[in-house]
Write an enzyme that holds these catalytic residues in place. Structure first.
Site, short mmCIF file in Angstrom:
data_model
loop_
_atom_site.label_atom_id
_atom_site.label_comp_id
_atom_site.label_asym_id
_atom_site.label_seq_id
_atom_site.Cartn_x
_atom_site.Cartn_y
_atom_site.Cartn_z
N SER A 241 0.94 -1.26 -0.04
CA SER A 241 0.00 0.14 0.08
C SER A 241 0.94 1.15 -0.02
O SER A 241 1.65 1.15 -0.95
CB SER A 241 -0.77 0.07 1.23
OG SER A 241 -1.96 1.06 1.10
N ASP A 466 -8.38 -3.72 -7.13
CA ASP A 466 -7.96 -3.29 -5.74
C ASP A 466 -8.57 -1.73 -5.68
O ASP A 466 -8.50 -0.85 -6.58
CB ASP A 466 -6.37 -3.02 -5.78
CG ASP A 466 -5.82 -2.59 -4.39
OD1 ASP A 466 -6.54 -1.83 -3.72
OD2 ASP A 466 -4.89 -3.17 -3.94
N HIS A 495 -6.77 -5.82 -1.12
CA HIS A 495 -5.68 -5.06 -0.90
C HIS A 495 -4.47 -5.62 -0.43
O HIS A 495 -4.60 -6.12 1.12
CB HIS A 495 -6.10 -3.79 -0.13
CG HIS A 495 -5.13 -2.67 -0.11
ND1 HIS A 495 -4.48 -2.09 -1.14
CD2 HIS A 495 -4.52 -2.11 0.95
CE1 HIS A 495 -3.81 -1.15 -0.67
NE2 HIS A 495 -3.74 -1.05 0.57
#
Length: 533
Positions: A241, A466, A495
């Site tokens: 991320s 995502d 994710h």
């Protein structure tokens, strides 16, 4: 909105009242003038020299590893320590801060050891200190890598045990119910704008000295100092991320210091995405993944009884939202708290069944299950302090990394337009980021992420649905990092892909970390198993 890979849902509250667990993300910046560019370059040169000074100092000092303090909840054989870094790399001999780090040694032989693997889970604002627990918890996905690497976690600057920042009293931060993020009137928008401005002022009042230095490039420099303190010539890094943007910035600033780098669920590193536009892109992607979840719930109507079509499930959601708006459930769960709880489903497949189950119980008459799941817990002072700190760091980094629009009309126009077709997250995300419009500290121009001399092949992993970090981000970083390889998990959207069981992905990540080898071309993998109801 911020993105991490939490073990459990972390409630993070948008300053202006959108209770949002997030991933990341800001931009529309005018091109700097030539003089501004020269000034920026001069500043970066000073910071580069400062980073080299700090790294040399850390290499000499090393890390005084000890058993972890009891309240860190990191049992032996995990060890903890600190690395000292400058607050401002342009002044390497000025004020210093301490960063918390932890490690567990490789599980294989001395001959099998390939050094340390450092990890960042995202945010901005996520703590990496749980990373060594993947070894003590015998996580099978990471067993092969653990043979070769010490697993090293750290709290980035401002986070947790590393000179933590704060913007508001944590107990106030979690108070519920918040305002409905979706405005009914101009008065609602004015109220949210006031909350965002007050939040920015609170950050300055409580943490003002740290704010100008809470940037991704500074965290990347910190990463290099940690590398040096560990006695590692080169960095092995896993970023998820926001951790992918940290990796991208590190790879740009220190290309010759990278040994292996895996980036998973990628923030779009384009300067015109960081950070304003990236958050708008996220709103679109969240709507798509929300629909994927609703389709799954409808396909499993025999279990959940929420409707046999996406439209029927959406109708139940809108009824719940309207009910909670009129009379917050249990007095504390309104639309903002509902969004915070329900958004974990578009974030992570692992939340599909738990969220559907709680929703199903509510529709069947059990309101308490939803209140227990979605309401803040005032007695959890440590958890509330952590949530407030995470949100403060998220805001500080995104606001400092880039110049944000300061004109409310821009925000109002963009979010009003997006909300029409993407209502699930748009306004909640807007209020969470709005403090950046009145940010009291310096805002920089994002780094131009690109390959430099000595950067090895980087492994990029991404699911194409995502929500938190839309797929285009992985494609963009792939273009910018020459020699990188992209693994696409097609038809999937959880994710954080590297932690899931998918042999097509897992075996390639292992192979890269253990041998440095990449596939000759990009790879498309089938999705991991769909959640069972």
């Amino acid at each position: 909105m911020r993105g991490t890979r939490p073990k459990r849902r972390v409630a993070a509250l948008g300053s202006a009242g959108a209770l949002v667990t997030a991933t990341l993300i800001a931009g529309a910046v005018a091109a700097p003038s030539a003089n501004a560019s020269a000034g920026t370059r001069h500043g970066q040169d000073r910071e580069a020299r400062g980073a080299a000074v700090a790294a040399a100092r850390a290499a000499k000092a090393g890390i005084d590893w000890q058993d972890c303090p009891a309240d860190w909840n990191l049992a032996k054989p995990i060890q903890c320590g600190y690395v000292t870094v400058p607050l401002d790399y342009a002044k390497p001999h000025g004020k210093q801060i301490k960063l918390a780090v932890d490690r567990i040694g490789n599980t294989g032989t001395k001959a099998e050891r390939q050094g340390a693997l450092l990890y960042n889970p995202g945010g901005p604002g996520g703590s990496g200190l749980r990373f060594p627990a993947r070894v003590t918890g015998k996580n099978p996905v990471w067993a092969n890598a653990a043979k070769a690497y010490d697993f090293v976690g750290f709290d980035p600057r401002g986070v947790g045990k590393s000179a933590p920042i704060s913007c508001v009293d944590p107990q106030e931060f979690v108070k519920a119910p918040k305002m409905d993020p979706v405005p009914d009137s101009e008065a609602d928008k004015l109220a949210q704008r006031k909350l965002a401005r007050e939040y920015a002022e609170g950050c300055n009042d409580r943490s003002g000295a740290m704010l100008p230095h809470m940037t991704t490039p500074n965290t990347a420099r910190d990463l290099d100092v940690i590398r040096a303190a560990l006695g590692e010539k080169k960095l092995n890094f896993l970023g998820v991320s926001y951790g992918t943007y940290l990796g991208a910035v590190y790879g740009t600033l220190f290309p010759g210091h990278v040994r292996r780098m895996v980036v998973d669920s990628v923030v779009n590193p384009s300067r015109d995405k960081i950070w304003y536009q990236a958050n708008l892109d996220q709103d679109v992607a969240f709507e798509g993944r929300w629909k994927d979840w609703q389709d799954w719930v409808a396909a499993n109507d025999a279990t959940y009884h929420l409707g046999t079509t996406r439209a029927a499930v959406q109708e139940k959601w809108l009824q719940l939202r309207a009910t909670a708006k009129k009379n917050p459930l249990g007095g504390v769960v309104g639309p903002a708290e509902l969004i915070s709880f329900f958004q974990s489903a578009p974030y992570y497949d692992s939340s599909w069944a738990p969220v559907a189950s709680v929703f199903s119980k509510y529709v069947a008459g059990d309101t308490q299950a939803l209140v227990d799941a979605a309401a803040p817990d005032p007695s959890d002072t440590a958890g509330n302090a952590s949530a407030e700190n995470g949100n403060a760091v998220y805001t500080a980094v995104e606001c400092a990394d880039a110049k944000w629009p300061t004109n409310w009309r821009t925000w109002d126009r963009d979010n009003t337009r997006l909300h029409k077709d993407h209502p699930f997250m748009t306004w909640a995300n807007a209020w969470m980021n709005l403090p950046c419009a009145t940010w009291p500290a310096k805002q920089r121009t994002p780094l131009d992420v690109k390959s430099g001399k000595g950067l090895p092949g980087v492994l990029i992993v991404q699911s194409d649905h995502d929500a938190a970090t839309p797929y285009e981000g992985a494609v963009e970083l792939h273009k910018r990092f020459k020699g990188s390889r992209l693994i696409t998990e097609k038809g999937a959207g959880s994710h954080g892909v590297t932690g899931l069981v998918n042999p097509c992905v897992n075996e390639r990540v292992d192979s890269y970390l253990l041998t440095g080898e990449l596939d000759r071309r990009d790879v498309t993998c089938s999705p991991h198993a769909t959640p069972k109801p």
